[in-house]
Scaffold this active site. Structure first.
Site, PDB file in Angstrom:
ATOM      1  N   ASP A 113       0.851  -1.220  -0.076  1.00 56.46           N
ATOM      2  CA  ASP A 113      -0.002   0.151   0.124  1.00 56.46           C
ATOM      3  C   ASP A 113       0.957   1.297  -0.079  1.00 56.46           C
ATOM      4  O   ASP A 113       2.158   1.314   0.310  1.00 56.46           O
ATOM      5  CB  ASP A 113      -0.949  -0.071   1.370  1.00 56.46           C
ATOM      6  CG  ASP A 113      -2.201   0.536   1.130  1.00 56.46           C
ATOM      7  OD1 ASP A 113      -3.409   0.086   0.670  1.00 56.46           O
ATOM      8  OD2 ASP A 113      -2.405   2.172   1.093  1.00 56.46           O
ATOM      9  N   ASP A 147       3.833   1.162  -4.927  1.00 55.32           N
ATOM     10  CA  ASP A 147       3.077   2.337  -5.823  1.00 55.32           C
ATOM     11  C   ASP A 147       2.803   1.436  -7.017  1.00 55.32           C
ATOM     12  O   ASP A 147       3.687   1.113  -7.785  1.00 55.32           O
ATOM     13  CB  ASP A 147       3.377   3.432  -6.198  1.00 55.32           C
ATOM     14  CG  ASP A 147       2.618   4.133  -6.973  1.00 55.32           C
ATOM     15  OD1 ASP A 147       1.579   3.786  -7.614  1.00 55.32           O
ATOM     16  OD2 ASP A 147       2.947   5.460  -7.156  1.00 55.32           O
ATOM     17  N   TYR A 165     -15.000   5.350 -12.759  1.00 52.91           N
ATOM     18  CA  TYR A 165     -15.022   3.965 -11.993  1.00 52.91           C
ATOM     19  C   TYR A 165     -15.577   2.826 -12.689  1.00 52.91           C
ATOM     20  O   TYR A 165     -14.837   1.792 -12.915  1.00 52.91           O
ATOM     21  CB  TYR A 165     -15.731   4.271 -10.662  1.00 52.91           C
ATOM     22  CG  TYR A 165     -15.733   2.889  -9.761  1.00 52.91           C
ATOM     23  CD1 TYR A 165     -14.307   2.788  -8.944  1.00 52.91           C
ATOM     24  CD2 TYR A 165     -16.673   2.173  -9.637  1.00 52.91           C
ATOM     25  CE1 TYR A 165     -14.295   1.733  -8.331  1.00 52.91           C
ATOM     26  CE2 TYR A 165     -16.545   1.120  -8.977  1.00 52.91           C
ATOM     27  CZ  TYR A 165     -15.468   0.747  -8.186  1.00 52.91           C
ATOM     28  OH  TYR A 165     -15.221  -0.159  -7.386  1.00 52.91           O
ATOM     29  N   LYS A 203     -13.530  -0.391 -14.167  1.00 52.92           N
ATOM     30  CA  LYS A 203     -13.686  -1.846 -13.864  1.00 52.92           C
ATOM     31  C   LYS A 203     -13.840  -2.767 -14.847  1.00 52.92           C
ATOM     32  O   LYS A 203     -13.782  -4.050 -14.727  1.00 52.92           O
ATOM     33  CB  LYS A 203     -14.755  -1.921 -12.685  1.00 52.92           C
ATOM     34  CG  LYS A 203     -14.140  -1.369 -11.313  1.00 52.92           C
ATOM     35  CD  LYS A 203     -12.931  -1.771 -10.705  1.00 52.92           C
ATOM     36  CE  LYS A 203     -12.923  -1.286  -9.435  1.00 52.92           C
ATOM     37  NZ  LYS A 203     -11.596  -2.068  -8.977  1.00 52.92           N
ATOM     38  N   TRP A 218     -31.281  -8.446 -11.494  1.00 51.74           N
ATOM     39  CA  TRP A 218     -32.722  -7.642 -11.698  1.00 51.74           C
ATOM     40  C   TRP A 218     -32.117  -6.766 -12.815  1.00 51.74           C
ATOM     41  O   TRP A 218     -31.243  -6.165 -13.067  1.00 51.74           O
ATOM     42  CB  TRP A 218     -32.908  -7.026 -10.532  1.00 51.74           C
ATOM     43  CG  TRP A 218     -33.745  -7.733  -9.451  1.00 51.74           C
ATOM     44  CD1 TRP A 218     -34.238  -9.045  -9.806  1.00 51.74           C
ATOM     45  CD2 TRP A 218     -34.064  -7.365  -8.248  1.00 51.74           C
ATOM     46  NE1 TRP A 218     -34.961  -9.560  -8.725  1.00 51.74           N
ATOM     47  CE2 TRP A 218     -34.912  -8.488  -7.728  1.00 51.74           C
ATOM     48  CE3 TRP A 218     -34.031  -6.245  -7.692  1.00 51.74           C
ATOM     49  CZ2 TRP A 218     -35.355  -8.541  -6.597  1.00 51.74           C
ATOM     50  CZ3 TRP A 218     -34.713  -6.142  -6.247  1.00 51.74           C
ATOM     51  CH2 TRP A 218     -35.294  -7.346  -5.887  1.00 51.74           C
ATOM     52  N   VAL A 269     -20.540  -2.431  -0.464  1.00 54.96           N
ATOM     53  CA  VAL A 269     -20.084  -3.014   1.023  1.00 54.96           C
ATOM     54  C   VAL A 269     -20.728  -1.822   1.943  1.00 54.96           C
ATOM     55  O   VAL A 269     -20.261  -0.697   1.797  1.00 54.96           O
ATOM     56  CB  VAL A 269     -18.829  -3.100   0.981  1.00 54.96           C
ATOM     57  CG1 VAL A 269     -18.227  -3.326   2.580  1.00 54.96           C
ATOM     58  CG2 VAL A 269     -18.155  -4.047   0.122  1.00 54.96           C
TER      59      VAL A 269
END
Length: 270
Positions: free
Chosen positions: A41, A65, A181, A185, A270, A214
């Site tokens: 990290d 990094d 985002y 992904k 759905w 989450v």
């Protein structure tokens, strides 16, 4: 198929973004199954807390990094000099941002005015930050003709963010998920398939794990909207992806590669 099939005893794993909400859960799951986990990290302070996640295993923090080739090359050298092997790579490091609502003065926000530098920063971390560890560390695994790579994607790599989730009861919308985002992904899932095909004959399996939302202290209106939209009627707890991760990391998934394992409470059904 027995519990021993899920064992990672004697394995060495790397988790990127290890100090984050899900990163810590990935570290805990792998260490609990017997792996020696190297947690990478950029947050030095948060890294210091990783040792407490060992749970009978061993966790080694590493400051690095994922977008820096020299940092990844240094990590590779340290792993093979000190540990002699690498069996599991979990590419978890990522940024997530929000697009704000229109300002009080009427200034526009959202996609139409999303900053280009923010777009580039998100793609660099979320896509290059998966590609580079795969290129540097995954290639070493391919040389050894063995290993499992798990790229952490998202349900938003499969379906678009639902704008209605971000609406309050009064019709106001304080924020939206950014365009970068889900784009990043989706790219992670495509890269996963590419690498699975590329390294399949060299013993390296490459899969994606696509988690759903989450619960992490979000505004109550958002949690309510998301839960209503999900067949199981709630958001995930942070630890509910551990089983899926262990499946993909272990010999339990020995015939699984190029797959995207969706664990989302039915959100994408759905």
């Amino acid at each position: 198929m027995t519990a021993a099939t899920f064992s990672l005893q004697g394995k060495v794993a790397v988790v990127t973004g290890a100090a984050g909400l899900l990163g810590r859960q990935h570290v805990r799951a792998l260490a609990s199954a017997g792996a020696l986990v190297v947690g990478l990290d950029r947050d030095e302070t948060a890294l210091a807390e990783l040792a407490g996640l060992a749970n009978g295993g061993e966790v080694r923090p590493y400051l690095g990094d994922v977008t820096d080739p020299e940092s990844m090359a240094s990590l590779r050298a340290v792993i093979y000099q000190e540990l002699g092997r690498l069996d599991i790579l979990v590419n978890n490091a990522a940024l997530d941002d929000k697009v704000g609502a229109p300002a009080q003065n009427g200034a526009e926000a959202g996609l139409e005015h999303y900053p280009l530098d923010q777009w580039r920063r998100m793609l660099d971390t979320n896509v290059t930050g998966v590609f580079l560890p795969c290129q540097v560390l995954g290639s070493a695994m391919a040389d050894a003709r063995s290993g499992s790579i798990i790229n952490i994607a998202s349900t938003y790599g499969l379906v678009a963010p639902d704008p209605s989730l971000y609406l309050r009861a009064d019709g106001s919308r304080p924020f939206l998920k950014s365009p970068a985002y889900p784009t990043s992904k989706g790219a992670v899932i495509a890269l996963t398939r590419y690498l699975a095909a590329y390294w399949g004959d060299r013993g390296v399996r490459v899969n994606a794990l696509a988690p759903g939302g989450v619960a992490n202290g979000q505004d109550p209106f958002f949690i309510e909207n998301y839960s209503r939209r999900t067949p199981l009627g709630r958001m995930a707890a942070p630890n509910e992806y551990q089983g899926a991760l262990l499946f993909l990391a272990s010999d339990a998934s020995s015939y699984t590669t190029g797959a995207t394992l969706v664990v989302d409470g039915g959100f994408t059904a759905w």
